[in-house]
Design a protein around this motif. Structure first.
Motif, short mmCIF file in Angstrom:
data_model
loop_
_atom_site.label_atom_id
_atom_site.label_comp_id
_atom_site.label_asym_id
_atom_site.label_seq_id
_atom_site.Cartn_x
_atom_site.Cartn_y
_atom_site.Cartn_z
N UNK A 100 69.21 2.89 37.68
CA UNK A 100 67.71 2.97 37.61
C UNK A 100 67.16 2.61 38.88
N UNK A 101 67.97 2.07 39.77
CA UNK A 101 67.44 1.72 41.25
C UNK A 101 68.06 2.87 42.14
N UNK A 102 67.16 3.57 42.61
CA UNK A 102 67.56 4.91 43.30
C UNK A 102 67.27 4.69 44.80
N UNK A 103 68.68 5.04 45.72
CA UNK A 103 68.07 5.40 46.97
C UNK A 103 67.98 6.78 47.34
N UNK A 104 66.62 7.08 47.44
CA UNK A 104 66.39 8.55 47.37
C UNK A 104 66.60 9.22 48.76
N UNK A 105 66.77 10.55 48.32
CA UNK A 105 66.98 11.47 49.46
C UNK A 105 65.54 11.67 49.90
N UNK A 106 65.68 11.30 51.35
CA UNK A 106 64.33 11.31 52.13
C UNK A 106 63.90 12.62 53.14
N UNK A 107 62.58 12.74 53.13
CA UNK A 107 62.30 13.76 54.09
C UNK A 107 62.78 13.65 55.46
N UNK A 108 63.23 14.76 56.15
CA UNK A 108 63.67 14.40 57.37
C UNK A 108 62.97 13.51 58.35
N UNK A 109 61.74 13.65 58.51
CA UNK A 109 60.94 12.58 59.47
C UNK A 109 61.10 11.37 58.90
N UNK A 110 61.00 11.18 57.77
CA UNK A 110 61.31 9.74 57.28
C UNK A 110 62.72 9.08 57.52
N UNK A 111 63.79 9.94 57.38
CA UNK A 111 65.08 9.71 57.55
C UNK A 111 65.27 8.96 59.03
N UNK A 112 64.63 9.71 59.93
CA UNK A 112 64.94 9.43 61.25
C UNK A 112 64.10 8.13 61.73
N UNK A 113 63.34 7.50 60.68
CA UNK A 113 62.36 6.36 60.83
C UNK A 113 63.49 5.15 60.58
N UNK A 114 64.15 5.32 59.66
CA UNK A 114 64.76 4.31 58.89
C UNK A 114 66.13 4.11 59.76
N UNK A 115 66.17 2.69 60.36
CA UNK A 115 67.17 2.03 60.99
C UNK A 115 67.92 0.78 60.40
N UNK A 116 67.46 0.31 59.32
CA UNK A 116 67.78 -0.89 59.07
C UNK A 116 68.46 -0.88 57.32
N UNK A 117 68.72 0.32 57.01
CA UNK A 117 69.45 0.51 55.51
C UNK A 117 68.87 1.56 54.99
N UNK A 118 68.74 1.47 53.32
CA UNK A 118 68.14 2.43 52.54
C UNK A 118 66.74 2.05 51.96
N UNK A 119 66.10 2.98 51.57
CA UNK A 119 65.04 2.71 50.82
C UNK A 119 65.51 2.58 49.12
N UNK A 120 64.72 1.69 48.48
CA UNK A 120 65.21 1.51 47.27
C UNK A 120 63.80 1.74 46.33
N UNK A 121 63.93 2.56 45.26
CA UNK A 121 62.92 2.91 44.35
C UNK A 121 63.43 2.55 42.98
N UNK A 122 62.70 1.77 42.37
CA UNK A 122 62.94 1.21 40.90
C UNK A 122 62.00 1.53 39.82
N UNK A 123 62.27 1.79 38.70
CA UNK A 123 61.43 2.12 37.66
C UNK A 123 60.70 3.43 37.95
N UNK A 124 61.34 4.75 38.34
CA UNK A 124 60.66 5.77 38.51
C UNK A 124 60.44 6.76 37.49
N UNK A 125 59.37 7.49 37.47
CA UNK A 125 59.03 8.89 36.77
C UNK A 125 59.29 9.79 37.67
N UNK A 126 59.07 10.89 37.01
CA UNK A 126 59.28 12.12 38.11
C UNK A 126 57.72 12.86 38.31
N UNK A 127 57.78 13.39 39.39
CA UNK A 127 56.52 14.37 39.57
C UNK A 127 57.03 15.99 39.81
N UNK A 128 56.20 16.41 38.77
CA UNK A 128 56.37 17.97 38.61
C UNK A 128 55.54 18.72 39.79
#
Length: 487
Positions: free
Chosen positions: A314-342
């Motif tokens: 339930x703690x997700x390391x999401x697939x990021x939009x390319x531009x956001x991926x290039x910003x991240x240098x210190x690890x992974x983004x974590x999302x908790x308690x997610x619903x979905x967006x249609x």
């Protein structure tokens, strides 16, 4: 016996030449020394600390290089207590632009100086800075505690000791560049962007870390109670709706719609709260549907083991939009308690997926009392959207809705030690406020890292330096001696 006159004159002449030559050399040396002193300290003093303390980033060079106002960095403290590291760094920093200068101020000699710029009491035993734009008279104070700070507070250390029985290493960081560049950016901005965040619907409040990043980026954050407002303020650069638990009224939605029609930007976060009976906020999510984004009431988990912590799907390391991926240098983004967006974009709206699960994501059909998050029969597998940007064009104006299906996307305090959410938060704040220059400069650790050598390498070099080198030196010496004897 008298020396011939011609010989005396010759000696005198040569002596005069020597004196003149010495004088010329002395003058040249003095002038050369004065000339060298006029050169920037970056060309005459070289950093040998090994930690890059005096290095200046491209971000600072870009921001300071554009400055056209006259900027003065006042270094405040008792003359005999001024920090040599801060003095050296500010000198190097001022070399970036001829419009920037450095002056020292001893408050005992100028007792009213500090009060001109701040009501804060600056301890003169420590080196503090005041950055002043002499053109528009805007200023910012940089406290010594913001220049040097430790990873853990006294309270953190206490809790750590109570839990583990020992104290952790508590490194000291040098954060002067980030503070200086933020201050220069602040005093030279024509207008400061303002990010309003709504209240009155049991929203989360921005944590101290998010507020710090906003302040460092020179973004003003203000509360906004739409229930008592007649409009979203005209100075709003963006509007944050931070994980509300209660729905917006129809009147509040009309204010949102009016704001959007004028080209406004809304940043919305929400979460799947297992304990909340009525998770569907019809009015608010109905506003989102006009942008082609719909709330899906299901807890989303990640089935790919590489994209969640072990045993916590339930703690997700999401697939990021390319531009956001290039910003991240210190690890992974974590999302908790997610619903979905249609996503179902209508005409005139374009949608960009910013975060998704892998194709092994799954929606929990039912979460029992045991809170079992592993995939079970009935759970629907697929790729789920967890963050999106929708842009709607209305005439010459374009409004934007950012929606993230977890409240941890803007969590700084609880993720700063292990995840890259703070980096993403900083970027999002700057992006939604359409800031051209985002101030994000890593701090520098003052501790010198120990050089570690493996046992094999230690034995190898020990044998070379202790055995082979001395024996080779003796052999060369013996051969040299023997050749000389044979001559």
């Amino acid at each position: 016996m008298k020396q011939p006159k011609t010989k005396n004159l010759s000696a005198l002449r040569y002596g005069g030449y020597s004196v003149i030559a010495a004088a010329v050399v002395l003058v040249v040396v003095i002038l050369l020394n004065l000339g060298v002193n006029l050169l920037p300290s970056s060309l005459t003093k070289f950093s040998t600390d090994g930690q890059g303390i005096y290095d200046i980033s491209d971000t600072s060079r870009s921001i300071v290089g554009k400055v056209t106002d006259k900027i003065t960095i006042y270094v405040v403290g008792y003359e005999d207590a001024l920090d040599p590291i801060i003095l050296e760094y500010t000198d190097r920093y001022a070399d970036l632009n001829g419009k920037v200068s450095v002056k020292t101020v001893d408050p005992t000699l100028q007792p009213g100086f500090v009060g001109t710029y701040t009501d804060d009491a600056l301890d003169a035993n420590y080196t503090n800075l005041i950055v002043v734009n002499e053109t528009n008279k805007r200023s910012r104070v940089i406290h010594n505690g913001d220049i040097y700070y430790q990873q853990y507070t006294e309270q953190d250390l206490y809790y750590y000791y109570m839990y583990y029985g020992t104290y952790p290493d508590n490194p000291t960081y040098f954060n002067l560049e980030d503070q200086l560049t933020s201050a220069v950016h602040y005093v030279t901005l024509e207008t400061l962007p303002t990010l309003y965040y709504t209240t009155g619907h049991e929203e989360l409040k921005p944590d101290e870390g998010l507020l710090y990043y906003a302040d460092a980026s020179n973004i003003v954050m203000k509360e906004l109670a739409l229930s008592s407002a007649d409009r979203v303020p005209a100075d709003a650069s963006a509007l944050l709706i931070y994980s509300p638990k209660k729905d917006f009224t129809e009147a509040e939605i009309r204010l949102l719609q009016d704001y959007a029609e004028k080209g406004g930007t809304v940043l919305l976060s929400s979460a799947y709260d297992v304990d909340q009976e009525d998770r569907v906020l019809d009015n608010l999510y109905g506003f989102a549907e006009t942008y082609g984004l719909a709330y899906q009431d299901a807890l989303i988990c990640e089935g790919n083991a590489g994209y969640h912590p072990t045993n916590y799907p339930q703690q997700i390391f999401p697939q990021l939009f390319t531009e956001y991926t290039s910003l991240i240098s210190s690890g992974k983004v974590v999302l908790v308690d997610c619903h979905a967006i249609t996503v179902n974009a209508p005409d005139g709206v374009t949608v960009k997926e910013l975060m998704t699960t892998s194709d092994k994501g799954y929606a929990k059909a039912k979460l029992g009392e045991d809170n079992k998050y592993t995939k079970e029969e009935g759970d629907v597998e697929g790729t789920y959207v967890l963050g999106a940007l929708a842009e709607k064009k209305e005439g010459s104006l374009t409004s934007r809705l950012y929606w993230f299906a977890s409240n941890t996307v803007l969590d700084v305090v609880n993720t700063i030690q292990y995840f890259a959410n703070p980096e993403l938060s900083l970027h999002l704040l700057s992006e939604v406020c359409e800031m051209e220059d985002a101030v994000s400069i890593p701090f520098k650790a003052l501790q010198v890292k120990a050089l570690s050598v493996s046992e094999g390498s230690a034995n190898l070099w020990g044998g070379i330096l202790i055995g082979i080198v001395p024996l080779a030196t003796l052999a060369i010496g013996f051969v040299t001696w023997y050749r000389r004897v044979k001559r």
